[in-house]
Design a protein around this motif. Sequence first.
Motif, mmCIF file in Angstrom:
data_model
loop_
_atom_site.group_PDB
_atom_site.id
_atom_site.type_symbol
_atom_site.label_atom_id
_atom_site.label_comp_id
_atom_site.label_asym_id
_atom_site.label_seq_id
_atom_site.Cartn_x
_atom_site.Cartn_y
_atom_site.Cartn_z
ATOM 1 N N LYS A 1 86.223 39.971 97.949
ATOM 2 C CA LYS A 1 85.118 39.322 97.241
ATOM 3 C C LYS A 1 85.238 39.362 95.725
ATOM 4 O O LYS A 1 84.905 38.398 95.056
ATOM 5 N N TRP B 1 87.066 36.320 94.288
ATOM 6 C CA TRP B 1 86.662 34.951 94.585
ATOM 7 C C TRP B 1 86.370 34.191 93.290
ATOM 8 O O TRP B 1 85.945 34.774 92.298
ATOM 9 N N GLY B 2 86.562 32.887 93.332
ATOM 10 C CA GLY B 2 86.182 32.023 92.212
ATOM 11 C C GLY B 2 87.093 32.114 91.000
ATOM 12 O O GLY B 2 86.740 31.635 89.928
ATOM 13 N N THR C 1 94.051 29.107 95.257
ATOM 14 C CA THR C 1 94.730 27.864 94.887
ATOM 15 C C THR C 1 96.136 28.168 94.374
ATOM 16 O O THR C 1 97.106 27.501 94.750
ATOM 17 N N HIS D 1 82.914 26.006 105.226
ATOM 18 C CA HIS D 1 83.499 26.835 104.157
ATOM 19 C C HIS D 1 83.975 25.934 103.006
ATOM 20 O O HIS D 1 85.154 25.621 102.867
ATOM 21 N N ALA E 1 84.323 26.347 99.750
ATOM 22 C CA ALA E 1 85.303 26.868 98.785
ATOM 23 C C ALA E 1 86.730 26.756 99.328
ATOM 24 O O ALA E 1 87.655 26.380 98.598
ATOM 25 N N SER E 2 86.910 27.061 100.593
ATOM 26 C CA SER E 2 88.239 26.982 101.191
ATOM 27 C C SER E 2 88.698 25.530 101.325
ATOM 28 O O SER E 2 89.880 25.227 101.129
ATOM 29 N N ARG F 1 87.917 23.206 99.244
ATOM 30 C CA ARG F 1 88.325 22.815 97.875
ATOM 31 C C ARG F 1 89.727 23.315 97.550
ATOM 32 O O ARG F 1 90.508 22.609 96.906
ATOM 33 N N VAL F 2 90.063 24.525 97.997
ATOM 34 C CA VAL F 2 91.419 25.058 97.772
ATOM 35 C C VAL F 2 92.440 24.139 98.441
ATOM 36 O O VAL F 2 93.451 23.767 97.833
#
Length: 168
Positions: free
Chosen positions: A99, A102-103, A108, A135, A137-138, A140-141
Motif C-alpha cells: 500500500k 501505490w500511486g 507502470t 480495479h 488503478a490496475s 490504468r496501468v
Amino acid sequence: MMQLSTERLLLRPFKRSDWHALHQILSDVDVMQYSLNGPYSVQKSKAFLEQCILRSNNNEPTLLAAIDKHTQQLIGSCGFFPQTIQRVAELELGYRFAKDYWGKGLATEATLALKRYAFNEMKLTRLISLINSHHIASIRVAEKNKFRLEKKMLYAGKIPISMYAVMR
C-alpha cells in the motif's frame, strides 16, 4: 535467472529470506481487495513463494520480487505466470505492490520493463493481464502499457474480470 532493473526498482528472483515481507503484502486485506483469491494465509504465502522459487530455478516465467532501489526493501511482486483461458495457453503479466507504494507509478514502470523483456528477450508475441473489472488503478496501468481490453468474463462464476492483451 531473470533479473531486471528500472529507474526505481530491481526485479529479481525471490529468495526464502523474502518470506516475511512478502507475507505482509499478500495477507494485507487492502492490497488483496481485488485479488481473485483474497488475502493469503501463512500456508498460501509460503506455497506461493516456493512456487516462484521453483519456477525461477527451472528458468520458467514467474513472478519476481520488486525491490525498492533506494531502501533495498521488498515492496511487491511482478512478473509472469501461465494461464489457460478458454482452453488457450496464455502468459499473464501481473503485479502487486504494498500500500505505501501505490500511486507512484511503480506498477507502470515494472510492467513496461517486463513487457519489453517478454517481447525482446523471450521473443513472445502476446501477453495478457487478468484484472478485476472494478480495479480501476490496475486497468490504468495496463492501458498505459498499451494493453487493450479483449474480453470480459466471470472468474469462479461470480467475480467480473477483464482480460487485457498486448501484442508485440
